[in-house]
Write a protein that holds these residues in place. Structure first.
Motif, PDB file in Angstrom:
ATOM      1  N   SER A 120      18.089   2.877  20.804  1.00 12.41           N
ATOM      2  CA  SER A 120      19.464   3.344  20.821  1.00 12.41           C
ATOM      3  C   SER A 120      19.462   4.857  20.659  1.00 12.41           C
ATOM      4  N   ASN A 121      20.634   5.471  20.793  1.00 14.71           N
ATOM      5  CA  ASN A 121      20.720   6.915  20.604  1.00 14.71           C
ATOM      6  C   ASN A 121      22.122   7.278  20.136  1.00 14.71           C
ATOM      7  N   GLN A 122      22.362   8.584  19.943  1.00 15.20           N
ATOM      8  CA  GLN A 122      23.660   9.123  19.549  1.00 15.20           C
ATOM      9  C   GLN A 122      24.153   8.591  18.198  1.00 15.20           C
ATOM     10  N   GLY A 123      23.213   8.132  17.376  1.00 14.47           N
ATOM     11  CA  GLY A 123      23.596   7.656  16.047  1.00 14.47           C
ATOM     12  C   GLY A 123      24.265   6.302  16.022  1.00 14.47           C
ATOM     13  N   ARG A 124      24.314   5.632  17.175  1.00 10.79           N
ATOM     14  CA  ARG A 124      24.999   4.329  17.244  1.00 10.79           C
ATOM     15  C   ARG A 124      24.262   3.281  16.415  1.00 10.79           C
ATOM     16  N   GLY A 125      25.018   2.522  15.639  1.00  6.18           N
ATOM     17  CA  GLY A 125      24.459   1.406  14.887  1.00  6.18           C
ATOM     18  C   GLY A 125      23.697   1.788  13.635  1.00  6.18           C
ATOM     19  N   ILE A 126      23.717   3.068  13.261  1.00  9.63           N
ATOM     20  CA  ILE A 126      23.014   3.507  12.047  1.00  9.63           C
ATOM     21  C   ILE A 126      23.946   3.376  10.845  1.00  9.63           C
ATOM     22  N   PHE A 127      23.409   2.871   9.737  1.00 12.15           N
ATOM     23  CA  PHE A 127      24.185   2.833   8.504  1.00 12.15           C
ATOM     24  C   PHE A 127      23.249   2.998   7.312  1.00 12.15           C
ATOM     25  N   LEU A 128      23.834   3.351   6.172  1.00 11.61           N
ATOM     26  CA  LEU A 128      23.065   3.557   4.945  1.00 11.61           C
ATOM     27  C   LEU A 128      23.196   2.347   4.032  1.00 11.61           C
ATOM     28  N   LEU A 129      22.108   2.046   3.341  1.00  8.24           N
ATOM     29  CA  LEU A 129      22.104   1.036   2.279  1.00  8.24           C
ATOM     30  C   LEU A 129      21.981   1.790   0.964  1.00  8.24           C
ATOM     31  N   LYS A 130      23.074   1.836   0.209  1.00  6.98           N
ATOM     32  CA  LYS A 130      23.112   2.725  -0.953  1.00  6.98           C
ATOM     33  C   LYS A 130      23.205   1.992  -2.285  1.00  6.98           C
ATOM     34  N   ASN A 131      23.384   0.664  -2.251  1.00  7.38           N
ATOM     35  CA  ASN A 131      23.537  -0.072  -3.508  1.00  7.38           C
ATOM     36  C   ASN A 131      23.125  -1.527  -3.295  1.00  7.38           C
ATOM     37  N   PRO A 132      22.923  -2.273  -4.373  1.00  7.78           N
ATOM     38  CA  PRO A 132      22.499  -3.676  -4.247  1.00  7.78           C
ATOM     39  C   PRO A 132      23.448  -4.525  -3.413  1.00  7.78           C
ATOM     40  N   ALA A 133      24.754  -4.238  -3.486  1.00  8.40           N
ATOM     41  CA  ALA A 133      25.732  -5.036  -2.735  1.00  8.40           C
ATOM     42  C   ALA A 133      25.500  -4.917  -1.235  1.00  8.40           C
TER      43      ALA A 133
END
Length: 261
Positions: free
Chosen positions: A41-54
């Protein structure tokens, strides 16, 4: 000298492989941030952060549910969508308070025999100041497609891309004495490190390349420098963006394409 992956590549796991997926969920700790990226993929599509246990638990449940659905349908061999999770570098070096990375180029000019070239690229900055706690992807991802979503992008776009010469001058002025760096660190130590890492990646993948006269490829390589001036490879792009939507790119991209051909 062969490099160890942990010397230049953030710890990463493939979510489409069960063993690696399980290893990630065992490794993941509460105080850590991970970044999840789709393959191809490109252009940042589908990227997300996992920042907590939830958020980690929600991802685990989603993957488990998807796997059970496939098993119930009688297609056990189909793997989940290819994604990786990568340990997020929480203390990046900042330029004027903003997160940045460096796009440079590896040209595989020939595979029979192998001929490789390196080209300096440019620096990509965010529009807004860095805050590790922020949930806004515009704070964390530097690519232009994501930054365009900022309402001030049209005013700031020429400040979101720096020439390597400007980056070198900034490092000389702001960090050379305080961090004990050699003069022109960008064009000496950093450039040599990028070349070492690119070569390492090429050696790891060359057995997959067709050895045929006339075959070539231009690879975009993204590097991040942390606050301790350690160089990390974030990813390698087989289809690097060649748009020229600001003055620096208008100068750099045509030259890279011309020299490649």
């Amino acid at each position: 000298r062969l490099l160890k992956m942990e010397e230049f590549f953030p710890e990463s796991f493939r979510l489409d492989l069960k063993d690696e997926r399980n290893a990630f969920f065992e490794t993941c700790k509460e105080e850590e941030i991970w970044i999840c990226k789709p393959n191809c993929s490109n252009q940042g599509r589908g990227i997300f952060l996992l920042k907590n246990p939830a958020s980690v638990n929600a991802l685990q449940a989603k993957l488990q549910s998807s796997e059970e659905h496939l098993l119930n349908k009688g297609v056990p061999c189909k793997a989940p969508k290819a994604r990786i999770v990568q340990r997020y570098i929480q203390q990046p070096l900042l330029l004027e308070g903003k997160k940045f990375d460096v796009r440079s180029y590896l040209l595989i000019a020939c595979t029979a025999p192998y001929v490789l070239f390196f080209a300096q690229g440019y620096v990509r900055l965010t529009c807004v100041n860095y805050d590790a706690a922020s949930d806004d992807l515009m704070v964390h991802l530097t690519n232009q497609y994501v930054q365009k979503k900022n309402s001030l992008y049209s005013q700031l776009k020429d400040e979101t891309v720096w020439r390597m010469e400007r980056f070198n001058s900034y490092v000389n002025e702001k960090f050379r004495k305080t961090s004990g760096l050699p003069k022109d660190w960008v064009f000496t130590v950093f450039t040599k490190r990028m070349q070492q890492i690119m070569l390492q990646c090429f050696l790891a993948a060359k057995h997959k390349l067709d050895r045929k006269l006339g075959y070539f490829d231009l690879i975009g390589c993204d590097f991040l420098i942390d606050a301790n001036f350690k160089v990390w490879l974030l990813e390698m792009n087989a289809n690097p963006a060649l748009h020229t939507n600001c003055q620096v790119l208008k100068d750099i991209i045509p030259t890279v394409v011309y020299e490649s051909l």
